[in-house]
Design a protein around this motif. Structure first.
Motif, short mmCIF file in Angstrom:
data_model
loop_
_atom_site.label_atom_id
_atom_site.label_comp_id
_atom_site.label_asym_id
_atom_site.label_seq_id
_atom_site.Cartn_x
_atom_site.Cartn_y
_atom_site.Cartn_z
N ASP A 65 -2.61 29.98 -4.14
CA ASP A 65 -3.74 29.62 -3.43
C ASP A 65 -4.85 30.84 -3.07
OD1 ASP A 65 -2.74 27.01 -3.59
OD2 ASP A 65 -1.76 27.36 -1.36
N TRP A 66 -5.92 30.44 -3.01
CA TRP A 66 -6.71 31.54 -2.76
C TRP A 66 -6.65 32.13 -1.44
CZ3 TRP A 66 -9.87 33.63 -5.92
CH2 TRP A 66 -10.52 33.00 -6.95
N LYS A 67 -6.13 31.64 -0.53
CA LYS A 67 -5.82 32.37 0.72
C LYS A 67 -5.04 33.45 0.59
CE LYS A 67 -2.55 29.03 2.43
NZ LYS A 67 -2.27 27.90 3.61
N LYS A 207 -8.35 34.29 -10.54
CA LYS A 207 -8.05 34.78 -9.42
C LYS A 207 -7.55 36.36 -9.58
CE LYS A 207 -6.68 30.11 -7.79
NZ LYS A 207 -5.25 29.21 -7.30
#
Length: 323
Positions: A65-67, A207
């Motif tokens: 996930d991006w976080k 990412k």
């Protein structure tokens, strides 16, 4: 706010740098220090392992996930990438392969540059040599902030922003202070880096690319290791322009904290700088130094008497030889 520094608080000197004089005295008293002036082969393997570690991290973050991508970039990647810039600093001094194989160091510097994402290894070498030869020289040493930086970043909040944006100022400041013609090695460095970035994006995705670039920007900005940018030459004490740091983060930064020792003996690899201090203890133990880069950052932001103007500048005498 009456204590806030202004342009007049730049300390202008017309004398030679103190490091050359101390170097001569120390070598006259302790000639055995010359035996430390040799490359550090371990540096090669450390750099290779760091590059491979970041490659593994690029693969790990590609599906997160991006976080967690951003968290990983700050918590882990930033330490690796900032440490890598200091590995490139060692390579710029030919610490990997020695002076007799100078070009090997340039190629290896480009390799070390890859996980940072932004081509800078070759350019850093050119400007960093000026920093050592002409420490604090007005219009030559691009480590000196511009007048705009000193004028604008003069409050606690603005200095906080300046710390965050340090990598951008270091990247663009040379274009305003001391622009140089582009060399073929810089072109190769750029082509190699852009090709690597494209390959990371093509095979691993956006990412991984964002992780790489964020690790560099975050690691060189508001980060404990970034305290060395300010600790090295900002005059927290009047008349002292170079300061060493003897805290634990030297383990991650190739002993860049031993900065008085480094400027006295730039041809000694970081691995051996603690030994320089040990041999010539009477020259270093009484100099002002730091034990916390985090405290340096805090004091820089919160002390109204310190700003980007808190540097020593020199009017140089005679002719300069610039790369």
């Amino acid at each position: 706010m009456g204590n806030r520094v202004s342009r007049e608080d730049f300390e202008w000197v017309y004398t030679d740098q103190p490091h050359a004089d101390r170097r001569r005295e120390i070598l006259a008293k302790y000639p055995e220090i010359k035996s430390l002036m040799k490359p550090d082969p371990n540096l090669i393997w450390i750099i290779i392992m760091m590059v491979l570690t970041q490659l593994a991290a690029f693969y790990i973050v590609k599906d997160l996930d991006w976080k967690w991508v951003i968290f990983g970039a700050y918590a882990f990647g930033s330490c690796i990438n900032h440490s890598m810039t200091l590995g490139i600093h060692e390579i710029a001094h030919n610490a990997a392969f020695g002076n007799c194989k100078a070009m090997w160091n340039r190629w290896f510097g480009m390799f070390a540059n890859l996980p940072i994402g932004i081509p800078y290894s070759v350019s850093f070498k050119r400007y960093h040599m000026d920093h050592h030869r002409y420490l604090g020289a007005d219009g030559v040493d691009v480590d000196i902030p511009t007048d705009f930086e000193g004028w604008f970043f003069c409050t606690a909040f603005r200095k906080f922003i300046w710390v965050i944006l340090q990598p951008l100022f270091y990247a663009f400041r040379p274009l305003f202070i001391n622009p140089k013609p582009i060399t073929y090695l810089e072109v190769i460095n750029t082509v190699a880096q852009v090709t690597f970035d494209i390959l990371i994006y093509y095979f691993l995705g956006i990412k991984s690319l964002v992780y790489m670039l964020a690790a560099s920007l975050l690691g060189l900005g508001l980060h404990p290791i970034s305290g060395h940018f300010i600790a090295e030459h900002y005059m927290f004490l009047k008349g002292h322009e170079t300061y060493s740091y003897y805290g634990p983060l030297n383990l991650l930064t190739f002993n860049v904290g031993y900065h008085n020792e480094h400027h006295d003996f730039p041809n000694i690899p970081g691995k051996s700088l603690p030994l320089v201090r040990k041999i010539a203890a009477e020259y270093y133990d009484n100099l002002p130094h730091y034990n916390s880069w985090i405290k340096v950052l805090y004091d820089f932001v919160m002390d109204d008497t310190i700003s980007p103007y808190s540097r020593m500048k020199r009017h140089q005498k005679g002719e300069m030889v610039l790369e």
